[in-house]
Design a protein around this motif. Structure first.
Motif, PDB file in Angstrom:
ATOM      1  N   ARG A 124       0.843  -1.201   0.000  1.00 16.04           N
ATOM      2  CA  ARG A 124       0.000   0.000   0.000  1.00 16.04           C
ATOM      3  C   ARG A 124       0.880   1.253   0.000  1.00 16.04           C
ATOM      4  O   ARG A 124       1.831   1.363   0.755  1.00 16.04           O
ATOM      5  N   SER A 125       0.522   2.201  -0.833  1.00 18.26           N
ATOM      6  CA  SER A 125       1.273   3.451  -0.944  1.00 18.26           C
ATOM      7  C   SER A 125       0.550   4.578  -0.220  1.00 18.26           C
ATOM      8  O   SER A 125      -0.674   4.670  -0.277  1.00 18.26           O
ATOM      9  N   ASN A 126       1.315   5.435   0.437  1.00 15.36           N
ATOM     10  CA  ASN A 126       0.775   6.645   1.056  1.00 15.36           C
ATOM     11  C   ASN A 126       1.082   7.885   0.222  1.00 15.36           C
ATOM     12  O   ASN A 126       0.824   8.999   0.650  1.00 15.36           O
ATOM     13  N   PHE A 127       1.641   7.680  -0.971  1.00 14.27           N
ATOM     14  CA  PHE A 127       2.011   8.827  -1.799  1.00 14.27           C
ATOM     15  C   PHE A 127       0.775   9.646  -2.153  1.00 14.27           C
ATOM     16  O   PHE A 127      -0.221   9.125  -2.648  1.00 14.27           O
ATOM     17  N   ASN A 128       0.865  10.936  -1.896  1.00 16.85           N
ATOM     18  CA  ASN A 128      -0.193  11.854  -2.303  1.00 16.85           C
ATOM     19  C   ASN A 128       0.380  13.250  -2.418  1.00 16.85           C
ATOM     20  O   ASN A 128       1.388  13.580  -1.794  1.00 16.85           O
ATOM     21  N   ARG A 129      -0.281  14.043  -3.231  1.00 14.33           N
ATOM     22  CA  ARG A 129       0.152  15.423  -3.432  1.00 14.33           C
ATOM     23  C   ARG A 129      -1.059  16.247  -3.840  1.00 14.33           C
ATOM     24  O   ARG A 129      -1.889  15.792  -4.619  1.00 14.33           O
ATOM     25  N   LEU A 130      -1.158  17.437  -3.310  1.00 18.58           N
ATOM     26  CA  LEU A 130      -2.214  18.367  -3.700  1.00 18.58           C
ATOM     27  C   LEU A 130      -1.585  19.394  -4.627  1.00 18.58           C
ATOM     28  O   LEU A 130      -0.582  20.013  -4.285  1.00 18.58           O
ATOM     29  N   GLU A 131      -2.186  19.543  -5.802  1.00 15.04           N
ATOM     30  CA  GLU A 131      -1.625  20.472  -6.799  1.00 15.04           C
ATOM     31  C   GLU A 131      -2.725  21.297  -7.430  1.00 15.04           C
ATOM     32  O   GLU A 131      -3.862  20.840  -7.558  1.00 15.04           O
ATOM     33  N   SER A 132      -2.344  22.486  -7.859  1.00 16.18           N
ATOM     34  CA  SER A 132      -3.249  23.301  -8.652  1.00 16.18           C
ATOM     35  C   SER A 132      -3.226  22.753 -10.077  1.00 16.18           C
ATOM     36  O   SER A 132      -2.162  22.411 -10.573  1.00 16.18           O
ATOM     37  N   PRO A 133      -4.382  22.675 -10.733  1.00 10.69           N
ATOM     38  CA  PRO A 133      -4.387  22.171 -12.100  1.00 10.69           C
ATOM     39  C   PRO A 133      -3.674  23.132 -13.024  1.00 10.69           C
ATOM     40  O   PRO A 133      -3.614  24.342 -12.755  1.00 10.69           O
ATOM     41  N   PRO A 134      -3.114  22.620 -14.121  1.00 11.38           N
ATOM     42  CA  PRO A 134      -2.448  23.510 -15.074  1.00 11.38           C
ATOM     43  C   PRO A 134      -3.463  24.483 -15.680  1.00 11.38           C
ATOM     44  O   PRO A 134      -4.617  24.138 -15.886  1.00 11.38           O
TER      45      PRO A 134
END
Length: 136
Positions: A124-134
């Protein structure tokens, strides 16, 4: 004093498509039992993107993560940096917030949630990121 340069222990920069950290696999050549290098494609794990609140909430809750913010990052009464507080990761001091406030800030900033379900090894991965859309 002897200032001769010692041989470098670093490997040279690899050619395009090659990795310094992951050596190619060796197979025995049937013609002379000489090893030959076989380039194998890297294991890739898809990174998914969503804005769906239920998908985000389910992903976080499956990992025991709770919505949070970085203390001191708030401004004008609004949440600042959005994070997830995962159990067992005490690196940063996070302030818990409720889902409604977290999602209100997420929507106000029009953020996208990038995440992975599994690592290349299947765990299981905990990778996450919040980004503004292009910008379009």
């Amino acid at each position: 004093m002897n200032y001769q340069r010692r041989p470098s222990s670093r490997q040279p920069i690899p050619a395009p498509g090659r990795s310094r950290s992951l050596p190619a696999s060796q197979e025995l050549d049937s013609l002379g039992d000489r090893p030959r290098y076989v380039q194998r494609p890297p294991r890739t794990v898809p990174t998914l993107v969503t804005r769906d609140h239920e998908v985000i909430r389910r992903w976080a809750e499956q990992r025991g993560a709770r919505p949070a913010t970085m203390p001191g990052s708030e401004y004008n009464g609004h949440l600042g940096v959005l994070r997830f507080d995962f159990p067992g990761y005490g690196g940063a001091v996070l302030r818990p917030v409720d889902w409604e406030e977290w999602f209100a800030t997420f929507d106000e900033r029009r953020l996208e949630f990038r995440y992975q379900d599994q690592r290349a090894d299947g765990s299981r991965s905990n990778f996450n990121r919040l980004e503004s859309p292009p910008e379009q």
